[in-house]
Design an enzyme around this catalytic site. Structure first.
Site, PDB file in Angstrom:
ATOM      1  N   ASN A  11      -7.591  -4.953   0.116  1.00  0.00           N
ATOM      2  CA  ASN A  11      -6.159  -5.147   0.366  1.00  0.00           C
ATOM      3  C   ASN A  11      -5.775  -4.250   1.533  1.00  0.00           C
ATOM      4  O   ASN A  11      -5.690  -3.034   1.383  1.00  0.00           O
ATOM      5  CB  ASN A  11      -5.368  -4.773  -0.904  1.00  0.00           C
ATOM      6  CG  ASN A  11      -3.866  -4.813  -0.674  1.00  0.00           C
ATOM      7  OD1 ASN A  11      -3.396  -5.267   0.370  1.00  0.00           O
ATOM      8  ND2 ASN A  11      -3.112  -4.312  -1.639  1.00  0.00           N
ATOM      9  N   TRP A  12      -5.568  -4.876   2.688  1.00  0.00           N
ATOM     10  CA  TRP A  12      -5.301  -4.081   3.895  1.00  0.00           C
ATOM     11  C   TRP A  12      -3.858  -3.590   3.952  1.00  0.00           C
ATOM     12  O   TRP A  12      -3.502  -2.839   4.858  1.00  0.00           O
ATOM     13  CB  TRP A  12      -5.631  -4.911   5.143  1.00  0.00           C
ATOM     14  CG  TRP A  12      -7.089  -5.211   5.288  1.00  0.00           C
ATOM     15  CD1 TRP A  12      -8.124  -4.725   4.517  1.00  0.00           C
ATOM     16  CD2 TRP A  12      -7.699  -6.070   6.255  1.00  0.00           C
ATOM     17  NE1 TRP A  12      -9.319  -5.228   4.953  1.00  0.00           N
ATOM     18  CE2 TRP A  12      -9.094  -6.061   6.017  1.00  0.00           C
ATOM     19  CE3 TRP A  12      -7.207  -6.850   7.300  1.00  0.00           C
ATOM     20  CZ2 TRP A  12      -9.992  -6.798   6.790  1.00  0.00           C
ATOM     21  CZ3 TRP A  12      -8.097  -7.580   8.078  1.00  0.00           C
ATOM     22  CH2 TRP A  12      -9.481  -7.556   7.819  1.00  0.00           C
ATOM     23  N   LYS A  13      -3.023  -4.059   3.047  1.00  0.00           N
ATOM     24  CA  LYS A  13      -1.604  -3.660   3.055  1.00  0.00           C
ATOM     25  C   LYS A  13      -1.025  -3.884   4.462  1.00  0.00           C
ATOM     26  O   LYS A  13      -1.435  -4.822   5.130  1.00  0.00           O
ATOM     27  CB  LYS A  13      -1.456  -2.226   2.551  1.00  0.00           C
ATOM     28  CG  LYS A  13      -2.171  -2.040   1.193  1.00  0.00           C
ATOM     29  CD  LYS A  13      -1.861  -0.749   0.505  1.00  0.00           C
ATOM     30  CE  LYS A  13      -2.625  -0.694  -0.824  1.00  0.00           C
ATOM     31  NZ  LYS A  13      -2.320   0.494  -1.602  1.00  0.00           N
ATOM     32  N   HIS A 101       1.522  -6.602  -7.102  1.00  0.00           N
ATOM     33  CA  HIS A 101       1.058  -5.256  -6.729  1.00  0.00           C
ATOM     34  C   HIS A 101       2.175  -4.250  -7.014  1.00  0.00           C
ATOM     35  O   HIS A 101       3.359  -4.556  -6.825  1.00  0.00           O
ATOM     36  CB  HIS A 101       0.686  -5.233  -5.251  1.00  0.00           C
ATOM     37  CG  HIS A 101      -0.072  -4.003  -4.866  1.00  0.00           C
ATOM     38  ND1 HIS A 101       0.552  -2.795  -4.661  1.00  0.00           N
ATOM     39  CD2 HIS A 101      -1.390  -3.782  -4.700  1.00  0.00           C
ATOM     40  CE1 HIS A 101      -0.368  -1.884  -4.370  1.00  0.00           C
ATOM     41  NE2 HIS A 101      -1.552  -2.458  -4.382  1.00  0.00           N
ATOM     42  N   GLU A 103       3.222  -1.845  -5.371  1.00  0.00           N
ATOM     43  CA  GLU A 103       4.103  -1.589  -4.216  1.00  0.00           C
ATOM     44  C   GLU A 103       5.167  -2.682  -4.103  1.00  0.00           C
ATOM     45  O   GLU A 103       6.311  -2.414  -3.732  1.00  0.00           O
ATOM     46  CB  GLU A 103       3.260  -1.465  -2.935  1.00  0.00           C
ATOM     47  CG  GLU A 103       2.505  -0.140  -2.920  1.00  0.00           C
ATOM     48  CD  GLU A 103       1.197  -0.139  -2.166  1.00  0.00           C
ATOM     49  OE1 GLU A 103       0.940  -1.050  -1.358  1.00  0.00           O
ATOM     50  OE2 GLU A 103       0.395   0.795  -2.400  1.00  0.00           O
ATOM     51  N   SER A 219      -7.773   4.325  -5.120  1.00  0.00           N
ATOM     52  CA  SER A 219      -8.634   5.300  -4.452  1.00  0.00           C
ATOM     53  C   SER A 219     -10.125   5.040  -4.647  1.00  0.00           C
ATOM     54  O   SER A 219     -10.917   5.988  -4.735  1.00  0.00           O
ATOM     55  CB  SER A 219      -8.272   6.726  -4.887  1.00  0.00           C
ATOM     56  OG  SER A 219      -6.943   7.038  -4.498  1.00  0.00           O
ATOM     57  N   GLY A 240      -7.895  -0.389  -1.299  1.00  0.00           N
ATOM     58  CA  GLY A 240      -6.898  -0.269  -0.243  1.00  0.00           C
ATOM     59  C   GLY A 240      -7.485   0.451   0.958  1.00  0.00           C
ATOM     60  O   GLY A 240      -8.241  -0.126   1.746  1.00  0.00           O
ATOM     61  N   GLY A 241      -7.176   1.742   1.080  1.00  0.00           N
ATOM     62  CA  GLY A 241      -7.549   2.534   2.256  1.00  0.00           C
ATOM     63  C   GLY A 241      -9.002   2.372   2.683  1.00  0.00           C
ATOM     64  O   GLY A 241      -9.285   2.185   3.878  1.00  0.00           O
TER      65      GLY A 241
HETATM   66  P1  13P Z   1      -6.109   2.706  -2.339  1.00  0.00           P
HETATM   67  O1  13P Z   1      -7.549   2.220  -2.477  1.00  0.00           O
HETATM   68  O2  13P Z   1      -5.742   3.063  -0.924  1.00  0.00           O
HETATM   69  O3  13P Z   1      -5.797   3.754  -3.342  1.00  0.00           O
HETATM   70  O4  13P Z   1      -5.191   1.431  -2.698  1.00  0.00           O
HETATM   71  C1  13P Z   1      -5.411   0.757  -3.878  1.00  0.00           C
HETATM   72  C2  13P Z   1      -4.576  -0.469  -3.883  1.00  0.00           C
HETATM   73  O5  13P Z   1      -3.377  -0.400  -4.042  1.00  0.00           O
HETATM   74  C3  13P Z   1      -5.259  -1.745  -3.644  1.00  0.00           C
HETATM   75  O6  13P Z   1      -4.396  -2.811  -3.900  1.00  0.00           O
END
Ligand code: 13P
Length: 258
Positions: A11-13, A101, A103, A219, A240-241
């Site tokens: 998930n590149w956000k 999600h 967020e 994470s 994510g990251g």
């Molecule tokens: P991180 O891996 O950056 O903690 O993000 C997790 C996430 O929200 C994936 O959707």
């Protein structure tokens, strides 16, 4: 080991413009041997403005990477300024759509009911939902983790058919672990993923519960993947990251099937 095929999703956000997205997906492809995809599904979820570019690369170069989105509306067309229709995503050969999600829930006011409408809309357009759930730190400290997660799961899956649930992905993402460098221990992730699977069994039957794939997210790094994936009810990761770095993401994919 279950016979569920693991699924690792990036998930590149709101990161990587369409030029950067093309480079990232090409580098990811070069970092992964072709046989990997026999054992694990790999998806990327770029921002909307990148999807057409990434689709073109995937199709032109015949990549095995699955194309995903991060969000959609539930209506097909209409006066919803700024929203994106699931029909438009399907037209771009998007296969998986993240919904619910934390967020989106926390920053943009998405409710369980909206998440449920999205899940239905994603299925209607023959795509696969990755439906997220997860507790806040306060909820965890108050001992409410399972109550919170299971209520999100029950609401999000409302009115689905058992075979739809069997085919979808649920992502357990404790909010306190997202982007913080803190991961749930493998045992904690297993406990919650197992509770989710049991709740699916109670609501939709044993076959749906045995088939639904449950990801952990929060994470995730290459160094934590193997232990997480060794848990019987953890079938993948929503990253994510670490998915923004194609080398690290490729290592996560390989550790997932190590
Ligand atoms: P991180 O891996 O950056 O903690 O993000 C997790 C996430 O929200 C994936 O959707």
């Amino acid at each position: 080991m279950s016979d569920r095929k693991p699924i690792i999703s990036g998930n590149w956000k709101m990161n990587l413009n369409h030029f950067e997205a093309i480079q990232t997906v090409q580098k990811l492809h070069y970092s992964l041997p072709k046989e990997v995809y026999d054992s694990v599904d790999v998806s990327v979820h770029p921002p909307f403005t990148d999807i057409r570019s990434v689709q073109t690369v995937i199709e032109a170069d015949d990549l095995d990477i699955l194309l995903g989105a991060q969000h959609c509306h539930w209506e097909e067309t209409g006066a919803f300024t700024g929203e994106v229709s699931p029909a438009f995503l399907a037209k771009l050969d998007v296969q998986l759509v993240v919904c619910g999600h934390s967020e989106r829930r926390d920053l943009f006011g998405e409710t369980d009911e909206m998440v449920n409408q999205k899940v239905h809309a994603i299925f209607k357009h023959a795509m696969t939902p990755i439906m997220c759930c997860g507790e806040s730190l306060d909820e965890r400290e108050a001992g409410e983790t399972e109550a919170k997660v299971l209520s999100q799961v029950a609401a999000g899956l409302d009115r689905l058919k058992a075979d739809q649930v069997a085919s979808m992905v649920i992502a357990y993402e404790p909010i306190w672990a997202i982007g913080t460098g803190k991961t749930a221990t493998a045992d904690d992730a297993q406990t919650v993923c197992n509770a989710i699977r049991n709740a699916v069994a109670a609501q939709f039957g044993a076959d749906a519960a045995a088939a639904v794939r449950i990801q952990y997210g929060g994470s995730v790094k290459a160094g934590t993947t193997e232990e997480l994936m060794a848990q019987p009810d953890v079938d993948g990761a929503l990253v994510g990251g670490a998915s923004l770095d194609p080398d690290e993401f490729a290592r996560i994919v390989q550790f997932a099937i190590a």
